[in-house]
Motif scaffolding. Structure first.
Motif, mmCIF file in Angstrom:
data_model
loop_
_atom_site.group_PDB
_atom_site.id
_atom_site.type_symbol
_atom_site.label_atom_id
_atom_site.label_comp_id
_atom_site.label_asym_id
_atom_site.label_seq_id
_atom_site.Cartn_x
_atom_site.Cartn_y
_atom_site.Cartn_z
ATOM 1 N N GLY A 1 4.274 41.834 32.262
ATOM 2 C CA GLY A 1 5.529 42.227 32.915
ATOM 3 C C GLY A 1 6.426 41.077 33.338
ATOM 4 O O GLY A 1 7.300 41.260 34.191
ATOM 5 N N ILE A 2 6.252 39.908 32.727
ATOM 6 C CA ILE A 2 7.055 38.753 33.162
ATOM 7 C C ILE A 2 8.503 38.918 32.702
ATOM 8 O O ILE A 2 8.764 39.278 31.554
ATOM 9 N N ILE A 3 9.398 38.636 33.634
ATOM 10 C CA ILE A 3 10.837 38.766 33.384
ATOM 11 C C ILE A 3 11.454 37.386 33.534
ATOM 12 O O ILE A 3 11.324 36.761 34.578
ATOM 13 N N ARG A 4 12.064 36.900 32.459
ATOM 14 C CA ARG A 4 12.739 35.590 32.496
ATOM 15 C C ARG A 4 13.964 35.674 31.594
ATOM 16 O O ARG A 4 14.089 36.603 30.792
ATOM 17 N N GLN A 5 14.819 34.658 31.723
ATOM 18 C CA GLN A 5 16.019 34.646 30.883
ATOM 19 C C GLN A 5 16.042 33.458 29.944
ATOM 20 O O GLN A 5 17.010 33.249 29.218
ATOM 21 N N HIS A 6 14.999 32.654 29.968
ATOM 22 C CA HIS A 6 14.947 31.447 29.150
ATOM 23 C C HIS A 6 14.712 31.800 27.687
ATOM 24 O O HIS A 6 13.610 32.216 27.317
ATOM 25 N N TYR A 7 15.740 31.666 26.878
ATOM 26 C CA TYR A 7 15.639 31.849 25.426
ATOM 27 C C TYR A 7 16.486 30.786 24.752
ATOM 28 O O TYR A 7 17.323 30.149 25.398
ATOM 29 N N SER A 8 16.301 30.635 23.438
ATOM 30 C CA SER A 8 16.998 29.576 22.688
ATOM 31 C C SER A 8 18.282 30.054 22.016
ATOM 32 O O SER A 8 18.985 29.263 21.410
ATOM 33 N N HIS A 9 18.557 31.368 22.058
ATOM 34 C CA HIS A 9 19.719 31.879 21.344
ATOM 35 C C HIS A 9 20.612 32.679 22.303
ATOM 36 O O HIS A 9 20.096 33.427 23.138
ATOM 37 N N PRO A 10 21.946 32.553 22.165
ATOM 38 C CA PRO A 10 22.830 33.286 23.093
ATOM 39 C C PRO A 10 22.568 34.787 23.117
ATOM 40 O O PRO A 10 22.675 35.416 24.178
ATOM 41 N N ILE A 11 22.204 35.376 21.977
ATOM 42 C CA ILE A 11 21.999 36.836 21.954
ATOM 43 C C ILE A 11 20.799 37.223 22.816
ATOM 44 O O ILE A 11 20.872 38.151 23.630
ATOM 45 N N THR A 12 19.697 36.501 22.669
ATOM 46 C CA THR A 12 18.510 36.857 23.460
ATOM 47 C C THR A 12 18.719 36.494 24.941
ATOM 48 O O THR A 12 18.231 37.206 25.823
ATOM 49 N N VAL A 13 19.470 35.428 25.206
ATOM 50 C CA VAL A 13 19.764 35.101 26.612
ATOM 51 C C VAL A 13 20.564 36.250 27.247
ATOM 52 O O VAL A 13 20.236 36.722 28.344
ATOM 53 N N ARG A 14 21.597 36.708 26.534
ATOM 54 C CA ARG A 14 22.427 37.801 27.081
ATOM 55 C C ARG A 14 21.597 39.072 27.275
ATOM 56 O O ARG A 14 21.730 39.767 28.274
ATOM 57 N N MET A 15 20.725 39.348 26.306
ATOM 58 C CA MET A 15 19.877 40.552 26.437
ATOM 59 C C MET A 15 18.975 40.445 27.663
ATOM 60 O O MET A 15 18.786 41.409 28.399
ATOM 61 N N ALA A 16 18.417 39.241 27.853
ATOM 62 C CA ALA A 16 17.507 39.051 28.991
ATOM 63 C C ALA A 16 18.277 39.159 30.309
ATOM 64 O O ALA A 16 17.780 39.738 31.281
#
Ligand SMILES: Cc1cc2nc3c(=O)[nH]c(=O)nc-3n(C[C@H](O)[C@H](O)[C@H](O)COP(=O)(O)OP(=O)(O)OC[C@H]3O[C@@H](n4cnc5c(N)ncnc54)[C@H](O)[C@@H]3O)c2cc1C
Length: 391
Positions: free
Chosen positions: A48-63
Motif C-alpha cells: 500500500g505504499i503511496i509515493r509520487q517519485h517516478y521518472s516520467h511526467p505521465i506517471t508523476v501526474r498519475m501518482a
C-alpha cells in the motif's frame, strides 16, 4: 439466466473496483465479477505504499492525482482508505543519485512536494538509519501508505451505491465473443451480457486473454514480504526505499516493520499458475531481509522475525501496466500488468480506463503511453532506474 450490463469488469482487485467506481460515477451500468472476495488477490497482500517519485511526467501526474484522491478519500468515496501520511524517503547510492536529482526536479516542476535531502537531514528524519552506501535521498512529506483492502472495498461499495452490481464468489469462465465483439461473460452462475468487457484480473489476465488468441506480454513473479518486531529503541517514521540495498521498509502499526524487495531480478522468480505457488516466505528471504534490516537500521540487531508471506506481481517488460483495448476483439479492454506499483496509481488508472471505455482514446491521451502494442513497436516506457519497480 441471462443478465445484462453496459460494462462487465472481471476482477475485484483495486483496479477493478476503481474502474467500477469511476464508471458508476459517470452513470454507466456496471457489473463487477470477482471469483473470490474483493481484494482476495495480490491487492490484499499489497504494502500500500503511496509515493509520487517516478521518472516520467505521465506517471508523476498519475501518482499526484491519485495522492489527492487518497487524501480526500472520505469525501470523494466514503469509507476509509486508512491513509498514513508518514512521509517517504528514497535513498540513492552513487549509481542512481543523478537520476534521483533529475526526477525530483521533474516532480517539483509538476507540483509535487518533494526535495533532495542531505545525509544530515536524512539522519534527522530517520535517526535510526545508517547512511552507509547512501549519498542522498528524495523526501516526500505528503506520501506514506494506505490499506489496499479497505480502499478496494470502499470503492466497490460506493460503486454499488451508485448503481453498480458487485458479484463476488462468481468466476468468469470465458469472455463471450460474437461477430468479433465482446458481448459479455460466461460465469459459474450463467451468462452475463454487456456492451463492453474489461479484464482487471491481475495475474490471471494472460490466461483469460490467451483463450481469445491474445498474447499479453505479462509474466508472473513471486515476491516476498516479511514482518519484523521492531527493536524497542528504534523509531521508524517514514516509508523508506533503500536503493543501495534493494529493499523497502515501512512502519506497520506501532511496533512492527514491514520489509520487501525492489530487486528487478525478482522477476526471474517466475510462476506459471497464479493459483499454485508457495505462499509462505522462504528461509532465504527471511535471512536476507534480516541482514539488510540490521545493515540499514543497526538497532534491529535487537529486533525479531514475526512472519512472512509471498504473493505475485503481474509484470510487463517495462514494468508499466497495459491500459488499452485488446486487438482482434472489439469492446474488450485490459487493465493489468501493474507489477509492484499499481496500488498508488489505482485512482487515476480507474479514471483513465473509464474514459477509455466511454469515449475511446486519442494519440494525445496519457493512456496511449500504456498501449498494448508498445512492446511490438519497440516503445517500452521504462523508467530510468535499474530497479524497474521505481518507474
Ligand atoms: C507483496 C506486494 C506488495 C505490493 N506493494 C505495493 C505498494 O506498496 N504500492 C503499490 O502501489 N503497489 C504495490 N503492489 C502492487 C499492487 O498491489 C498491484 O499493482 C495491484 O494490487 C493490482 O491490482 P489488480 O486489481 O490489477 O489485481 P489483483 O489484486 O490481482 O486483482 C485481480 C482480481 O481478479 C480476480 N479474478 C481473477 N480471475 C478471475 C475470473 N476468472 N473471474 C472473476 N474474478 C477473477 C482475482 O480473484 C483478483 O481478486 C504490491 C503487490 C504485491 C504483490
Amino acid at each position: 439466466m441471462t443478465k445484462t450490463a453496459d460494462v462487465v469488469i472481471v476482477g475485484g482487485g483495486v483496479l477493478g473496483s476503481s474502474i467500477a467506481f469511476h464508471l458508476a460515477e459517470r452513470g454507466v451500468g456496471v457489473t463487477l465479477v470477482e471469483k473470490d472476495s474483493l481484494a482476495a488477490g495480490p491487492t490484499g497482500r499489497s504494502c500500500g505504499i503511496i509515493r509520487q517519485h517516478y521518472s516520467h511526467p505521465i506517471t508523476v501526474r498519475m501518482a499526484l492525482e491519485s495522492l489527492h484522491f487518497f487524501e480526500n478519500f472520505e469525501e470523494r468515496v466514503g469509507g476509509s482508505c486508512d491513509f498514513h501520511k508518514t512521509g517517504y524517503l528514497l535513498a540513492a547510492g552513487p549509481d542512481d543519485i543523478a537520476r534521483l536529482e533529475a526526477n525530483v526536479a521533474l516532480q517539483q516542476s509538476l507540483g509535487v512536494n518533494t526535495r533532495v535531502v542531505s545525509l544530515d537531514e536524512l539522519r534527522e528524519l530517520e535517526p535510526g538509519v545508517s547512511t552507509e552506501g547512501i549519498v542522498g535521498a528524495a523526501y516526500e512529506p505528503d506520501s506514506g501508505y494506505a490499506d489496499p483492502y479497505s480502499t478496494t472495498v470502499a470503492l466497490a461499495n460506493r460503486a454499488e451505491e451508485l448503481g453498480a452490481k458487485i458479484l463476488t464468489g462468481t468466476r468468469v469462465q470465458s469472455i463471450i465473443v460474437e461477430g468479433g465483439k465482446a458481448r459479455g461473460v460466461l460465469t459459474d452462475e450463467g451468462r452475463l451480457e454487456a456492451g463492453s468487457v474489461v479484464l482487471a484480473t491481475g495475474p490471471w489476465s494472460p490466461r483469460l486473454a490467451a483463450a481469445l488468441g491474445v498474447e499479453l506480454p505479462i509474466t508472473l513473479c513471486r515476491v516476498q514480504v516479511c514482518l519484523f518486531n521492531r527493536a524497542e529503541e528504534l523509531v521508524q517514521d517514514q516509508v523508506f526505499i533503500d536503493s543501495p540495498l534493494g529493499v523497502y521498509t515501512r512502519p506497520e502499526g506501532d511496533d512492527l516493520m514491514l520489509v520487501g524487495s525492489i530487486e528487478t531480478d525478482e522477476a526471474q522468480a517466475g510462476v506459471e499458475d497464479p493459483d499454485h505457488f508457495q505462499r509462505v516466505a522462504d528461509f532465504d528471504a527471511v535471512s536476507r531481509y534480516s541482514e539488510q534490516l540490521i545493515q540499514r537500521f543497526p538497532l534491529m540487531e535487537k529486533g525479531s522475525f514475526l512472519n512472512g508471506y509471498a504473493s505475485l506481481y503481474d509484470v510487463t517488460p517495462d514494468w508499466q501496466p497495459i491500459l488499452d483495448a485488446l486487438p482482434g476483439v472489439e469492446n474488450l479492454y485490459c487493465a493489468a500488468g501493474s507489477s509492484g506499483h499499481g496500488f498508488k496509481l489505482a485512482p487515476r488508472i480507474g479514471e483513465m480506463m473509464a474514459e477509455l471505455v466511454i469515449v475511446g482514446k486519442s494519440p494525445e491521451d496519457d493512456i496511449e503511453f500504456f498501449s498494448f502494442d508498445r512492446f511490438a513497436r519497440g516503445q517500452r516506457v521504462d523508467g530510468g532506474y535499474a530497479h524497474k519497480i521505481l518507474g
